[in-house]
Design a protein around this motif. Structure first.
Motif, mmCIF file in Angstrom:
data_model
loop_
_atom_site.group_PDB
_atom_site.id
_atom_site.type_symbol
_atom_site.label_atom_id
_atom_site.label_comp_id
_atom_site.label_asym_id
_atom_site.label_seq_id
_atom_site.Cartn_x
_atom_site.Cartn_y
_atom_site.Cartn_z
ATOM 1 N N MET A 65 0.851 -1.184 0.000
ATOM 2 C CA MET A 65 0.000 0.000 0.000
ATOM 3 C C MET A 65 0.888 1.235 0.000
ATOM 4 N N ALA A 66 0.562 2.199 -0.796
ATOM 5 C CA ALA A 66 1.352 3.410 -0.912
ATOM 6 C C ALA A 66 1.130 4.311 0.297
ATOM 7 N N ALA A 67 2.143 5.082 0.617
ATOM 8 C CA ALA A 67 2.033 6.024 1.725
ATOM 9 C C ALA A 67 1.062 7.133 1.359
ATOM 10 N N ALA A 68 0.480 7.739 2.370
ATOM 11 C CA ALA A 68 -0.501 8.811 2.142
ATOM 12 C C ALA A 68 0.144 9.949 1.350
ATOM 13 N N GLY A 69 -0.552 10.414 0.346
ATOM 14 C CA GLY A 69 -0.077 11.546 -0.441
ATOM 15 C C GLY A 69 0.789 11.165 -1.626
ATOM 16 N N THR A 70 1.109 9.888 -1.790
ATOM 17 C CA THR A 70 1.898 9.474 -2.942
ATOM 18 C C THR A 70 0.996 8.789 -3.965
ATOM 19 N N THR A 71 1.456 8.748 -5.187
ATOM 20 C CA THR A 71 0.687 8.130 -6.262
ATOM 21 C C THR A 71 1.120 6.679 -6.418
ATOM 22 N N ASN A 72 0.153 5.793 -6.460
ATOM 23 C CA ASN A 72 0.422 4.376 -6.692
ATOM 24 C C ASN A 72 0.416 4.152 -8.207
ATOM 25 N N TRP A 73 1.597 4.159 -8.805
ATOM 26 C CA TRP A 73 1.709 4.120 -10.257
ATOM 27 C C TRP A 73 1.263 2.784 -10.848
ATOM 28 N N THR A 74 1.321 1.734 -10.057
ATOM 29 C CA THR A 74 0.825 0.447 -10.547
ATOM 30 C C THR A 74 -0.674 0.534 -10.823
ATOM 31 N N ASN A 75 -1.413 1.143 -9.912
ATOM 32 C CA ASN A 75 -2.850 1.311 -10.124
ATOM 33 C C ASN A 75 -3.140 2.226 -11.307
ATOM 34 N N VAL A 76 -2.355 3.274 -11.459
ATOM 35 C CA VAL A 76 -2.555 4.204 -12.573
ATOM 36 C C VAL A 76 -2.381 3.468 -13.899
ATOM 37 N N VAL A 77 -1.319 2.695 -14.018
ATOM 38 C CA VAL A 77 -1.045 1.969 -15.259
ATOM 39 C C VAL A 77 -2.127 0.923 -15.510
ATOM 40 N N ASN A 78 -2.532 0.209 -14.463
ATOM 41 C CA ASN A 78 -3.577 -0.805 -14.620
ATOM 42 C C ASN A 78 -4.888 -0.195 -15.101
ATOM 43 N N VAL A 79 -5.302 0.885 -14.473
ATOM 44 C CA VAL A 79 -6.582 1.517 -14.819
ATOM 45 C C VAL A 79 -6.536 2.100 -16.227
ATOM 46 N N LEU A 80 -5.467 2.796 -16.561
ATOM 47 C CA LEU A 80 -5.382 3.404 -17.896
ATOM 48 C C LEU A 80 -5.244 2.347 -18.990
ATOM 49 N N GLY A 81 -4.497 1.289 -18.722
ATOM 50 C CA GLY A 81 -4.362 0.211 -19.705
ATOM 51 C C GLY A 81 -5.682 -0.503 -19.955
ATOM 52 N N ALA A 82 -6.378 -0.826 -18.874
ATOM 53 C CA ALA A 82 -7.682 -1.485 -19.025
ATOM 54 C C ALA A 82 -8.678 -0.570 -19.719
ATOM 55 N N THR A 83 -8.637 0.718 -19.404
ATOM 56 C CA THR A 83 -9.552 1.667 -20.037
ATOM 57 C C THR A 83 -9.270 1.789 -21.532
ATOM 58 N N ALA A 84 -8.004 1.758 -21.916
ATOM 59 C CA ALA A 84 -7.661 1.823 -23.341
ATOM 60 C C ALA A 84 -8.214 0.615 -24.084
ATOM 61 N N ILE A 85 -8.085 -0.556 -23.486
ATOM 62 C CA ILE A 85 -8.567 -1.772 -24.143
ATOM 63 C C ILE A 85 -10.091 -1.781 -24.220
ATOM 64 N N VAL A 86 -10.730 -1.538 -23.084
ATOM 65 C CA VAL A 86 -12.196 -1.553 -23.042
ATOM 66 C C VAL A 86 -12.766 -0.422 -23.903
ATOM 67 N N GLY A 87 -12.135 0.746 -23.846
ATOM 68 C CA GLY A 87 -12.617 1.887 -24.614
ATOM 69 C C GLY A 87 -12.541 1.674 -26.110
ATOM 70 N N SER A 88 -11.450 1.087 -26.571
ATOM 71 C CA SER A 88 -11.345 0.854 -28.020
ATOM 72 C C SER A 88 -12.394 -0.152 -28.481
ATOM 73 N N GLU A 89 -12.656 -1.156 -27.671
ATOM 74 C CA GLU A 89 -13.700 -2.124 -28.016
ATOM 75 C C GLU A 89 -15.085 -1.475 -28.002
ATOM 76 N N ALA A 90 -15.360 -0.672 -26.983
ATOM 77 C CA ALA A 90 -16.684 -0.052 -26.859
ATOM 78 C C ALA A 90 -16.942 0.936 -27.990
ATOM 79 N N VAL A 91 -15.970 1.761 -28.305
ATOM 80 C CA VAL A 91 -16.146 2.751 -29.373
ATOM 81 C C VAL A 91 -16.257 2.057 -30.730
ATOM 82 N N GLY A 92 -15.414 1.063 -30.962
ATOM 83 C CA GLY A 92 -15.474 0.321 -32.226
ATOM 84 C C GLY A 92 -16.788 -0.415 -32.398
ATOM 85 N N ALA A 93 -17.219 -1.087 -31.339
ATOM 86 C CA ALA A 93 -18.487 -1.827 -31.419
ATOM 87 C C ALA A 93 -19.672 -0.874 -31.571
ATOM 88 N N GLY A 94 -19.632 0.248 -30.890
ATOM 89 C CA GLY A 94 -20.726 1.225 -31.018
ATOM 90 C C GLY A 94 -20.825 1.788 -32.418
#
Length: 77
Positions: free
Chosen positions: A1-30
């Motif tokens: 767990m990251a210390a208070a006030g710091t950014t957990n870059w693992t979570n940032v990369v996970n969320v943005l990577g998953a959003t890129a994959i899901v977003g490209s599928e959603a926009v393409g399918a739509g």
């Protein structure tokens, strides 16, 4: 767990990577769904364009909803 006030870059990369994959599928399918439905109904070129844009807009809204949900599941700090 990251210390208070710091950014957990693992979570940032996970969320943005998953959003890129899901977003490209959603926009393409739509977009493909809007195009296919309007083309099957033989609505004309402008109606096909409008239906495709509506499908893409729905995909973008879905992508933003996914991003917000993923951020709640894995906060960045």
């Amino acid at each position: 767990m990251a210390a208070a006030g710091t950014t957990n870059w693992t979570n940032v990369v996970n969320v943005l990577g998953a959003t890129a994959i899901v977003g490209s599928e959603a926009v393409g399918a739509g977009g493909a769904t809007g195009w296919a439905l309007a083309s099957l109904m033989k609505l004309g070129d402008q109606a096909v364009l409008v239906a495709t844009l509506v499908g893409v807009a729905i995909g973008l809204v879905t992508t933003v909803a996914f991003l917000r949900s993923a951020y709640r599941a894995e906060p960045f700090n």
